[in-house]
Design a protein around this motif. Structure first.
Motif, PDB file in Angstrom:
ATOM      1  N   LEU A 107       3.184  12.215   7.192  1.00  0.00           N
ATOM      2  CA  LEU A 107       3.938  13.314   7.797  1.00  0.00           C
ATOM      3  C   LEU A 107       3.077  14.572   7.884  1.00  0.00           C
ATOM      4  O   LEU A 107       2.352  14.903   6.943  1.00  0.00           O
ATOM      5  N   GLY A 108       3.213  15.287   9.006  1.00  0.00           N
ATOM      6  CA  GLY A 108       2.570  16.582   9.133  1.00  0.00           C
ATOM      7  C   GLY A 108       3.313  17.621   8.312  1.00  0.00           C
ATOM      8  O   GLY A 108       4.392  17.350   7.770  1.00  0.00           O
ATOM      9  N   PRO A 109       2.767  18.829   8.200  1.00  0.00           N
ATOM     10  CA  PRO A 109       3.347  19.854   7.323  1.00  0.00           C
ATOM     11  C   PRO A 109       4.818  20.168   7.591  1.00  0.00           C
ATOM     12  O   PRO A 109       5.602  20.301   6.645  1.00  0.00           O
ATOM     13  N   ALA A 110       5.229  20.295   8.836  1.00  0.00           N
ATOM     14  CA  ALA A 110       6.624  20.654   9.127  1.00  0.00           C
ATOM     15  C   ALA A 110       7.576  19.533   8.731  1.00  0.00           C
ATOM     16  O   ALA A 110       8.604  19.771   8.082  1.00  0.00           O
ATOM     17  N   ALA A 111       7.249  18.311   9.119  1.00  0.00           N
ATOM     18  CA  ALA A 111       8.096  17.169   8.765  1.00  0.00           C
ATOM     19  C   ALA A 111       8.113  16.959   7.253  1.00  0.00           C
ATOM     20  O   ALA A 111       9.155  16.660   6.661  1.00  0.00           O
ATOM     21  N   ALA A 113       7.761  19.215   4.909  1.00  0.00           N
ATOM     22  CA  ALA A 113       8.604  20.247   4.295  1.00  0.00           C
ATOM     23  C   ALA A 113      10.080  19.877   4.416  1.00  0.00           C
ATOM     24  O   ALA A 113      10.856  20.083   3.476  1.00  0.00           O
ATOM     25  N   GLU A 114      10.464  19.311   5.558  1.00  0.00           N
ATOM     26  CA  GLU A 114      11.852  18.895   5.762  1.00  0.00           C
ATOM     27  C   GLU A 114      12.232  17.770   4.799  1.00  0.00           C
ATOM     28  O   GLU A 114      13.323  17.768   4.202  1.00  0.00           O
ATOM     29  N   VAL A 115      11.336  16.811   4.632  1.00  0.00           N
ATOM     30  CA  VAL A 115      11.589  15.700   3.713  1.00  0.00           C
ATOM     31  C   VAL A 115      11.653  16.191   2.271  1.00  0.00           C
ATOM     32  O   VAL A 115      12.531  15.785   1.499  1.00  0.00           O
ATOM     33  N   PHE A 116      10.749  17.076   1.894  1.00  0.00           N
ATOM     34  CA  PHE A 116      10.776  17.620   0.532  1.00  0.00           C
ATOM     35  C   PHE A 116      12.102  18.327   0.250  1.00  0.00           C
ATOM     36  O   PHE A 116      12.668  18.202  -0.843  1.00  0.00           O
ATOM     37  N   GLU A 117      12.609  19.075   1.230  1.00  0.00           N
ATOM     38  CA  GLU A 117      13.896  19.749   1.042  1.00  0.00           C
ATOM     39  C   GLU A 117      15.024  18.730   0.876  1.00  0.00           C
ATOM     40  O   GLU A 117      15.942  18.918   0.076  1.00  0.00           O
ATOM     41  N   GLY A 118      14.950  17.633   1.635  1.00  0.00           N
ATOM     42  CA  GLY A 118      15.942  16.572   1.476  1.00  0.00           C
ATOM     43  C   GLY A 118      15.873  15.933   0.110  1.00  0.00           C
ATOM     44  O   GLY A 118      16.909  15.644  -0.514  1.00  0.00           O
ATOM     45  N   PHE A 151      -2.184  15.518   6.174  1.00  0.00           N
ATOM     46  CA  PHE A 151      -1.172  14.667   5.547  1.00  0.00           C
ATOM     47  C   PHE A 151      -1.307  14.639   4.021  1.00  0.00           C
ATOM     48  O   PHE A 151      -0.415  14.167   3.331  1.00  0.00           O
ATOM     49  N   MET A 152      -2.441  15.147   3.522  1.00  0.00           N
ATOM     50  CA  MET A 152      -2.720  15.106   2.089  1.00  0.00           C
ATOM     51  C   MET A 152      -2.088  16.303   1.386  1.00  0.00           C
ATOM     52  O   MET A 152      -1.625  17.249   2.015  1.00  0.00           O
ATOM     53  N   TYR A 153      -2.111  16.263   0.042  1.00  0.00           N
ATOM     54  CA  TYR A 153      -1.544  17.339  -0.772  1.00  0.00           C
ATOM     55  C   TYR A 153      -2.652  18.101  -1.496  1.00  0.00           C
ATOM     56  O   TYR A 153      -3.644  17.517  -1.909  1.00  0.00           O
ATOM     57  N   THR A 154      -2.425  19.391  -1.694  1.00  0.00           N
ATOM     58  CA  THR A 154      -3.271  20.197  -2.571  1.00  0.00           C
ATOM     59  C   THR A 154      -2.398  20.777  -3.670  1.00  0.00           C
ATOM     60  O   THR A 154      -1.171  20.877  -3.532  1.00  0.00           O
ATOM     61  N   GLU A 155      -3.032  21.208  -4.759  1.00  0.00           N
ATOM     62  CA  GLU A 155      -2.269  21.820  -5.854  1.00  0.00           C
ATOM     63  C   GLU A 155      -1.543  23.078  -5.372  1.00  0.00           C
ATOM     64  O   GLU A 155      -0.371  23.290  -5.697  1.00  0.00           O
ATOM     65  N   GLN A 156      -2.237  23.900  -4.600  1.00  0.00           N
ATOM     66  CA  GLN A 156      -1.634  25.141  -4.121  1.00  0.00           C
ATOM     67  C   GLN A 156      -0.431  24.850  -3.227  1.00  0.00           C
ATOM     68  O   GLN A 156       0.618  25.501  -3.341  1.00  0.00           O
ATOM     69  N   ASP A 161       5.485  24.433  -2.366  1.00  0.00           N
ATOM     70  CA  ASP A 161       6.603  23.621  -1.870  1.00  0.00           C
ATOM     71  C   ASP A 161       7.690  23.438  -2.929  1.00  0.00           C
ATOM     72  O   ASP A 161       8.864  23.281  -2.589  1.00  0.00           O
ATOM     73  N   PHE A 162       7.299  23.417  -4.211  1.00  0.00           N
ATOM     74  CA  PHE A 162       8.255  23.172  -5.289  1.00  0.00           C
ATOM     75  C   PHE A 162       8.383  24.375  -6.215  1.00  0.00           C
ATOM     76  O   PHE A 162       8.729  24.241  -7.390  1.00  0.00           O
ATOM     77  N   ALA A 163       8.162  25.570  -5.662  1.00  0.00           N
ATOM     78  CA  ALA A 163       8.260  26.798  -6.451  1.00  0.00           C
ATOM     79  C   ALA A 163       9.680  27.057  -6.938  1.00  0.00           C
ATOM     80  O   ALA A 163       9.877  27.796  -7.915  1.00  0.00           O
ATOM     81  N   ASP A 164      10.670  26.456  -6.295  1.00  0.00           N
ATOM     82  CA  ASP A 164      12.064  26.629  -6.703  1.00  0.00           C
ATOM     83  C   ASP A 164      12.490  25.625  -7.774  1.00  0.00           C
ATOM     84  O   ASP A 164      13.664  25.552  -8.137  1.00  0.00           O
ATOM     85  N   MET A 165      11.537  24.845  -8.282  1.00  0.00           N
ATOM     86  CA  MET A 165      11.790  23.888  -9.350  1.00  0.00           C
ATOM     87  C   MET A 165      10.860  24.196 -10.524  1.00  0.00           C
ATOM     88  O   MET A 165       9.879  24.916 -10.373  1.00  0.00           O
ATOM     89  N   LYS A 166      11.192  23.649 -11.680  1.00  0.00           N
ATOM     90  CA  LYS A 166      10.316  23.800 -12.841  1.00  0.00           C
ATOM     91  C   LYS A 166       9.253  22.713 -12.787  1.00  0.00           C
ATOM     92  O   LYS A 166       9.568  21.524 -12.892  1.00  0.00           O
TER      93      LYS A 166
END
Length: 198
Positions: A107-111, A113-118, A151-156, A161-166
């Motif tokens: 998935l590209g960044p926009a898609a 982000a949508e999946v992560f929110e789901g 499509f890859m992830y970085t720590e930053q 993306d998960f700043a609203d979680m612990k």
């Protein structure tokens, strides 16, 4: 594309779970409800079921799901397998104690982000996301994953993306892995374990 990828008797990514899930065993509470996202041929969902979790798994490939069902039967476990498009998946609010997403890097960044929110939405308060994948450095290794850096992830990126979680674990590292023919050799990996507030 995915049906073609999985259209072989061999399990493309093997039948053993990713080492990341084994390492998170303390979070795999028997009886907990878990959703395995884009689970492929079932190696991770079967492992989760073997730990006593109540597992729902989804994937977009009917070929992969058929293989997953065979793997679950061979291991004597039950998994609720569902065919579905990840971008149209019904992320039922507060339905799961855990969401597991391993190498869902198509998935590209926009898609994404949508999946992560789901994924966050479908977690119960206090629930956990277990996410494992490749970093952009994986392109230099060429031992698995798509040839697309975005499509890859970085720590930053994951921290944002998960700043609203612990965030309980966010670690980048290189390790040699052997997961079928699909993931084989030195790899640039990253793990995230994050808890939903509540």
């Amino acid at each position: 594309m995915w049906d073609q990828k999985y259209a072989t008797e061999a399990y493309v990514y093997g039948t053993e779970p990713t080492g990341f899930l084994r390492a998170q065993a303390d979070y795999l509470t028997p009886g907990a409800k878990v959703l395995a996202v884009a689970d492929g041929e079932g190696r991770n969902s079967v492992f989760l079921a073997e730990q006593g979790l109540e597992v729902t798994a989804m994937d977009g490939s009917t070929v992969a799901l058929d293989k997953a069902r065979r793997l679950a039967a061979a291991h004597g476990v039950e998994v609720a397998y569902h065919h579905g498009d990840i971008m149209r998946w019904n992320w039922m609010p507060g339905a799961f104690d855990l969401v597991v997403a391993v190498f869902i890097q198509f998935l590209g960044p926009a898609a994404r982000a949508e999946v992560f929110e789901g994924m966050k939405r479908t977690l119960k308060p206090g629930g956990l996301i277990l996410l494992h994948g490749y970093r952009p450095e994986q392109l230099q290794y060429g031992t698995g994953g798509p040839p697309v850096a975005e499509f890859m992830y970085t720590e930053q990126q994951l921290a944002g993306d998960f700043a609203d979680m612990k965030i309980l674990r966010l670690k980048a590292y290189d390790r040699e892995i052997h997961e079928g023919i699909g993931h084989a050799g030195m790899s640039a990996l990253i793990d995230l374990v994050a808890r939903k507030p509540g």
